[in-house]
Design a protein around this motif. Structure first.
Motif, PDB file in Angstrom:
ATOM      1  N   ALA A   8       0.822  -1.211   0.000  1.00  0.00           N
ATOM      2  CA  ALA A   8       0.000   0.000   0.000  1.00  0.00           C
ATOM      3  C   ALA A   8       0.855   1.260   0.000  1.00  0.00           C
ATOM      4  N   THR A  13      -1.408   1.597  -4.049  1.00  0.00           N
ATOM      5  CA  THR A  13      -2.702   2.191  -3.729  1.00  0.00           C
ATOM      6  C   THR A  13      -3.380   2.744  -4.974  1.00  0.00           C
ATOM      7  N   ALA A  16      -4.736  -0.131  -6.923  1.00  0.00           N
ATOM      8  CA  ALA A  16      -5.911  -0.678  -6.242  1.00  0.00           C
ATOM      9  C   ALA A  16      -7.137   0.197  -6.489  1.00  0.00           C
ATOM     10  N   MET A  17      -6.961   1.496  -6.429  1.00  0.00           N
ATOM     11  CA  MET A  17      -8.076   2.410  -6.644  1.00  0.00           C
ATOM     12  C   MET A  17      -8.561   2.349  -8.090  1.00  0.00           C
ATOM     13  N   LEU A  27      -6.800  -4.472  -0.632  1.00  0.00           N
ATOM     14  CA  LEU A  27      -5.483  -3.829  -0.566  1.00  0.00           C
ATOM     15  C   LEU A  27      -4.819  -4.233   0.743  1.00  0.00           C
ATOM     16  N   MET A  38      -5.666   3.937   7.137  1.00  0.00           N
ATOM     17  CA  MET A  38      -6.375   3.936   5.858  1.00  0.00           C
ATOM     18  C   MET A  38      -7.848   3.592   6.044  1.00  0.00           C
ATOM     19  N   SER A  43      -8.669   6.487   2.734  1.00  0.00           N
ATOM     20  CA  SER A  43      -7.689   7.036   1.796  1.00  0.00           C
ATOM     21  C   SER A  43      -6.320   6.613   2.312  1.00  0.00           C
ATOM     22  N   ASN A  44      -5.266   6.994   1.598  1.00  0.00           N
ATOM     23  CA  ASN A  44      -3.902   6.674   2.029  1.00  0.00           C
ATOM     24  C   ASN A  44      -3.110   7.964   2.183  1.00  0.00           C
ATOM     25  N   TYR A  47       0.883   8.114   1.786  1.00  0.00           N
ATOM     26  CA  TYR A  47       1.585   8.016   0.508  1.00  0.00           C
ATOM     27  C   TYR A  47       0.876   8.681  -0.667  1.00  0.00           C
ATOM     28  N   PHE A  53     -11.102   6.222  -1.217  1.00  0.00           N
ATOM     29  CA  PHE A  53     -11.373   4.869  -1.699  1.00  0.00           C
ATOM     30  C   PHE A  53     -12.871   4.705  -1.957  1.00  0.00           C
ATOM     31  N   ILE A  59      -9.492  -3.030   2.909  1.00  0.00           N
ATOM     32  CA  ILE A  59      -8.108  -2.904   3.358  1.00  0.00           C
ATOM     33  C   ILE A  59      -7.829  -3.992   4.381  1.00  0.00           C
TER      34      ILE A  59
END
Length: 329
Positions: A8, A13, A16-17, A27, A38, A43-44, A47, A53, A59
């Motif tokens: 991730a 990420t 994955a999105m 993820l 997350m 969200s992430n 990073y 998301f 996750i």
């Protein structure tokens, strides 16, 4: 269809999105605190900022949970941890096909990801490499992106590519896993060289020369490892090289720019906050090139700067002072 995305960071990420627009995605990240953050933010932020998301993306902190009911594994862990994650997948008894999006050479062994996959997964299982000119920050914003999926089976490459292809994300297919792997690894080394040149304000002419000769160097190395020359003219070769040597989001180019300004490598890596694969890759490429008898002048000078204390200016001067030769060599 469910796809397990392992790793991730920013690129994992973003992938994955992107995929979750059409499929269920799990993820996975090893760090439980990161996973908790997350889940809470959807969200992430660590990073990839506050890009949200959607409901098709779950996750997970447990690998077994991420793989449960999955149809395909997409590994985006750093190359240094790629072998270990394949061993963990095997330990769980999973026979799912594996695609990886990490780039570089394995530390200490100087092996490319497809060589690691062959050792850990065998050739009777479907696997492949996803590579090409692609910044996470642009993909996640819905900007057009085109990459290459190379696999050990042509039908699998086509079918898996069709799963990932769609919208702003174009996926071309190939069976040249070796060539695609080399392109993804060596473009990071050349980006460090390009960053050094840019940081020293050597201009556009010098950058263009480095990119062009860097492509020739990549091609020599890749062909020696069984890659196809044509691959280096495509997205996973020249496309990724040009982007990484010129783009504002390139971490490896940033390493070169900061080295040119006199910063130490340790300070640069500590402040980046992301993996710059080219730093570790350079040393391993030199090791492998010596075994293959392949001339790698740009990679050699980058290695001298990164690992042997040579000044960036001296490294560039050494490249400029090389003897005259045919461009075809």
């Amino acid at each position: 269809m469910k796809i397990a995305v392992l790793g991730a960071g920013a690129w994992g990420t973003a992938l994955a999105m992107q995929i979750s627009q059409r499929h269920q995605v799990a993820l996975w990240a090893r760090n439980a605190e990161h996973v908790s953050g997350m889940r809470k933010a959807r969200s992430n932020p660590l990073y990839l900022g506050d890009f949200r998301f959607n409901d098709h993306l779950s996750i997970e902190s447990e690998l077994e949970a991420a793989l449960q009911d999955a149809d395909l594994i997409l590994s985006v862990v750093p190359t240094a941890g790629f072998r270990n994650i394949l061993k963990e997948i095997n330990a769980l008894g999973s026979q799912l096909p594996v695609i990886w999006a990490n780039k570089g050479l394995e530390p200490e062994t100087a092996k490319l990801p497809h060589e690691v996959a062959l050792e850990e997964l065998g050739n009777g299982r479907h696997w492949g490499a996803l590579s090409g000119p692609s910044f996470a920050a642009e993909l996640v914003r819905g900007l057009p992106t085109a990459i290459t999926l190379a696999a050990n089976d042509e039908v699998f490459a086509r079918d898996a590519g069709a799963l990932l292809h769609g919208g702003n994300f174009r996926v071309y297919t190939s069976t040249d896993v070796a060539g695609v792997s080399v392109g993804g690894a060596l473009k990071n080394v050349m980006a460090i060289a390009s960053g050094i040149s840019d940081g020293m304000e050597f201009g556009n002419n010098a950058r263009a020369a480095l990119i062009t000769r860097g492509l020739a160097e990549m091609t020599r190395f890749g062909v020696a490892l069984g890659g196809q020359k044509e691959t280096f003219m495509g997205l996973a070769g020249s496309g990724d090289l040009i982007l990484t040597c010129t783009g504002q989001y390139s971490r490896n180019r940033e390493v070169g720019i900061r080295l040119a300004s006199g910063q130490s490598l340790s300070d640069i890596l500590q402040s980046l906050g992301h993996v710059a694969e080219g730093v570790n890759t350079t040393r391993e490429v030199i090791r492998r090139a010596e075994q293959l008898g392949v001339d790698m002048p740009i990679t050699y000078e980058v290695d001298q700067v990164l690992s042997h204390g040579k000044s960036p200016r001296t490294a560039v001067e050494n490249l400029l002072s090389r003897e005259q030769k045919s461009e075809a060599v």
